[in-house]
Design a protein around this motif. Structure first.
Motif, PDB file in Angstrom:
ATOM      1  N   UNK A  58     -81.450  81.366 -14.678  1.00  0.00           N
ATOM      2  CA  UNK A  58     -82.321  80.582 -14.552  1.00  0.00           C
ATOM      3  C   UNK A  58     -81.870  79.311 -13.974  1.00  0.00           C
ATOM      4  N   UNK A  59     -82.860  78.818 -12.932  1.00  0.00           N
ATOM      5  CA  UNK A  59     -82.634  77.332 -12.531  1.00  0.00           C
ATOM      6  C   UNK A  59     -83.353  76.598 -13.319  1.00  0.00           C
ATOM      7  N   UNK A  60     -82.592  75.807 -14.358  1.00  0.00           N
ATOM      8  CA  UNK A  60     -83.037  75.195 -15.541  1.00  0.00           C
ATOM      9  C   UNK A  60     -83.128  73.665 -15.396  1.00  0.00           C
ATOM     10  N   UNK A  61     -84.106  72.987 -15.760  1.00  0.00           N
ATOM     11  CA  UNK A  61     -84.343  71.754 -15.597  1.00  0.00           C
ATOM     12  C   UNK A  61     -84.150  71.433 -17.195  1.00  0.00           C
ATOM     13  N   UNK A  62     -82.842  70.734 -17.666  1.00  0.00           N
ATOM     14  CA  UNK A  62     -82.350  70.463 -18.871  1.00  0.00           C
ATOM     15  C   UNK A  62     -83.305  69.206 -19.269  1.00  0.00           C
ATOM     16  N   UNK A  63     -83.649  68.247 -18.592  1.00  0.00           N
ATOM     17  CA  UNK A  63     -84.268  67.270 -19.000  1.00  0.00           C
ATOM     18  C   UNK A  63     -85.506  67.532 -19.280  1.00  0.00           C
ATOM     19  N   UNK A  64     -86.275  68.339 -19.116  1.00  0.00           N
ATOM     20  CA  UNK A  64     -87.714  68.771 -19.413  1.00  0.00           C
ATOM     21  C   UNK A  64     -87.686  70.266 -20.001  1.00  0.00           C
ATOM     22  N   UNK A  65     -86.573  70.913 -20.246  1.00  0.00           N
ATOM     23  CA  UNK A  65     -86.533  72.341 -20.973  1.00  0.00           C
ATOM     24  C   UNK A  65     -87.605  73.271 -20.343  1.00  0.00           C
ATOM     25  N   UNK A  66     -87.385  73.345 -18.858  1.00  0.00           N
ATOM     26  CA  UNK A  66     -88.290  74.293 -18.077  1.00  0.00           C
ATOM     27  C   UNK A  66     -87.488  75.019 -17.177  1.00  0.00           C
ATOM     28  N   UNK A  67     -87.914  76.184 -16.986  1.00  0.00           N
ATOM     29  CA  UNK A  67     -87.339  76.886 -15.745  1.00  0.00           C
ATOM     30  C   UNK A  67     -88.020  76.647 -14.328  1.00  0.00           C
ATOM     31  N   UNK A  68     -87.106  76.322 -13.523  1.00  0.00           N
ATOM     32  CA  UNK A  68     -87.785  76.141 -12.096  1.00  0.00           C
ATOM     33  C   UNK A  68     -88.053  77.359 -11.492  1.00  0.00           C
ATOM     34  N   UNK A  69     -86.963  78.604 -11.883  1.00  0.00           N
ATOM     35  CA  UNK A  69     -87.121  79.976 -11.348  1.00  0.00           C
ATOM     36  C   UNK A  69     -86.222  80.600 -11.959  1.00  0.00           C
ATOM     37  N   UNK A  70     -86.309  82.037 -11.996  1.00  0.00           N
ATOM     38  CA  UNK A  70     -85.257  82.808 -12.668  1.00  0.00           C
ATOM     39  C   UNK A  70     -85.361  84.274 -11.913  1.00  0.00           C
ATOM     40  N   UNK A  71     -84.227  85.142 -12.196  1.00  0.00           N
ATOM     41  CA  UNK A  71     -84.335  86.307 -11.798  1.00  0.00           C
ATOM     42  C   UNK A  71     -83.379  87.363 -12.788  1.00  0.00           C
ATOM     43  N   UNK A  72     -84.032  88.328 -12.954  1.00  0.00           N
ATOM     44  CA  UNK A  72     -83.467  89.354 -13.676  1.00  0.00           C
ATOM     45  C   UNK A  72     -82.145  90.195 -13.162  1.00  0.00           C
ATOM     46  N   UNK A  73     -81.112  90.262 -13.745  1.00  0.00           N
ATOM     47  CA  UNK A  73     -79.997  90.664 -13.220  1.00  0.00           C
ATOM     48  C   UNK A  73     -80.105  92.279 -13.415  1.00  0.00           C
ATOM     49  N   UNK A  74     -80.047  93.081 -12.531  1.00  0.00           N
ATOM     50  CA  UNK A  74     -80.043  94.616 -12.380  1.00  0.00           C
ATOM     51  C   UNK A  74     -78.766  94.972 -12.010  1.00  0.00           C
ATOM     52  N   UNK A  75     -78.155  96.006 -12.705  1.00  0.00           N
ATOM     53  CA  UNK A  75     -77.017  96.682 -12.469  1.00  0.00           C
ATOM     54  C   UNK A  75     -76.941  97.236 -11.087  1.00  0.00           C
ATOM     55  N   UNK A  76     -75.846  96.893 -10.167  1.00  0.00           N
ATOM     56  CA  UNK A  76     -75.755  97.454  -8.712  1.00  0.00           C
ATOM     57  C   UNK A  76     -75.362  98.975  -8.793  1.00  0.00           C
TER      58      UNK A  76
END
Length: 189
Positions: free
Chosen positions: A171-189
């Motif tokens: 997650x690209x996480x905003x620690x100040x407001x405890x919210x995710x700007x965006x996220x990605x699921x990691x899938x095995x290659x």
């Protein structure tokens, strides 16, 4: 009587202005709205590490010295960033370097800038929409540090004491407001 009102009103007005100024200053510090118009682009190269040499290692020279050429990192898992609080896109890759260390790589990242943005490696599921905004600090997570820039390619070394297989998302996480700007699921290659 008019003079008394003027004397009493002036301190109230000055006090109200002082309070307003403090509140406005705190709001500007807390939200940092100017960052919405400031982009920070980072262009880090793909990380490399020299492979450890052994006597039977084909990368050693005839004299027994290790070859100076670094090995290409191995992609263990990857995923595409989705938007949460702010429009976010790009690719996330979990890489194992030749020396056995791990790096998380963000490629073609494009998100908004904001106050106190961090890169979190988590075990939380990636959910679309508002349902996914606040879940990444609920379970197991590791902060890989402050986001280096809101655009571009960047690398984040994983601490040596964690097992990458224990984590399923980023997650690209905003620690100040405890919210995710965006996220990605990691899938095995």
């Amino acid at each position: 009587m008019g003079r008394v009102r003027t004397v009493l009103t002036r301190p109230l007005v000055l006090g109200a202005l002082a309070v307003l100024l403090v509140v406005a200053g705190a709001g500007l510090y807390w939200f940092q709205p100017w960052k919405l118009w400031q982009d920070e682009t980072v262009r880090e190269a793909l990380p490399t590490a020299a492979a450890p040499s052994s006597p039977s290692d084909p990368s050693t020279s005839p004299s027994g010295e290790a070859s100076a050429s670094p090995a290409t990192p191995q992609t263990l898992a990857s995923g595409e960033l989705i938007s949460h609080e702010h429009p976010t896109s790009g690719t996330v890759k979990l890489l194992r370097l030749a020396d056995g260390s791990y790096t998380l790589r963000l490629e073609s990242l494009d998100t908004s800038n904001g106050p106190d943005l961090r890169v979190l490696l988590t075990d939380a599921p990636v959910k679309e929409g508002r349902d996914g905004w606040h879940v990444f600090d609920d379970g197991k997570y590791v902060s890989l540090g402050k986001l280096k820039g809101n655009k571009g390619d960047q690398n984040y070394a994983l601490p040596s004491d964690i097992k990458p297989a224990d984590f399923t998302s980023v997650s690209i996480w905003c620690d100040r407001f405890d919210v995710s700007f965006g996220a990605a699921e990691l899938r095995q290659a």
